[in-house]
Design a protein around this motif. Structure first.
Motif, PDB file in Angstrom:
ATOM      1  N   THR A  56       0.882  -1.062  -0.004  1.00 29.79           N
ATOM      2  CA  THR A  56       0.022   0.163  -0.002  1.00 29.79           C
ATOM      3  C   THR A  56       0.887   1.288   0.059  1.00 29.79           C
ATOM      4  O   THR A  56       0.212   2.343  -0.731  1.00 29.79           O
ATOM      5  N   GLY A  76       0.681   3.847  -2.874  1.00 31.78           N
ATOM      6  CA  GLY A  76       0.615   5.368  -2.677  1.00 31.78           C
ATOM      7  C   GLY A  76       1.538   6.205  -3.123  1.00 31.78           C
ATOM      8  O   GLY A  76       1.270   7.611  -3.262  1.00 31.78           O
ATOM      9  N   ARG A  77       2.780   5.849  -3.444  1.00 32.24           N
ATOM     10  CA  ARG A  77       3.801   6.834  -3.883  1.00 32.24           C
ATOM     11  C   ARG A  77       4.116   6.744  -5.433  1.00 32.24           C
ATOM     12  O   ARG A  77       4.975   7.393  -5.840  1.00 32.24           O
TER      13      ARG A  77
END
Length: 115
Positions: A80, A84-85
């Motif tokens: 995750t 997210g990055r």
């Protein structure tokens, strides 16, 4: 026995026709390999096969295995964070080729006007 399923390649082909957004592979069930040497060899083989189908350098993530039917919490957290990055590139092809998905089309022209 290991490898990619046919549905995977069908899905990748479908994504290629829609402008091919950023793709990341997630490999699971790596705990079923008996030796570290066999695991390394298999990871390398799958990575090169994945790069052949997608593009060189496509991101991959490896889940080592399941405990009580669930993936390890630390690995899910790492995935995750990675998702997210991710920086998404603009989809030039899709933005320049608009399309409409039609579920149903009804012709409401009066029959007398057609003749």
């Amino acid at each position: 026995k290991f490898g990619f399923e046919m549905e995977t390649f069908e899905f990748l082909n479908m994504m290629q026709t829609h402008g091919f957004p950023k793709v990341m592979g997630v490999f699971t069930h790596l705990d079923q390999f008996q030796t570290a040497k066999n695991l390394r060899k298999t990871k390398k083989l799958l990575k090169h096969r994945f790069w052949t189908e997608i593009y060189d350098g496509a991101k991959m993530f490896y889940f080592s295995g399941c405990v009580n039917g669930k993936y390890l919490k630390h690995e899910v957290k790492q995935l995750t964070l990675l998702l997210g990055r991710v920086k998404y590139r603009p989809l030039v092809w899709r933005n320049t080729h608009p399309y409409v998905v039609v579920d149903r089309h009804e012709d409401i022209t009066h029959p007398a006007k057609v003749e």
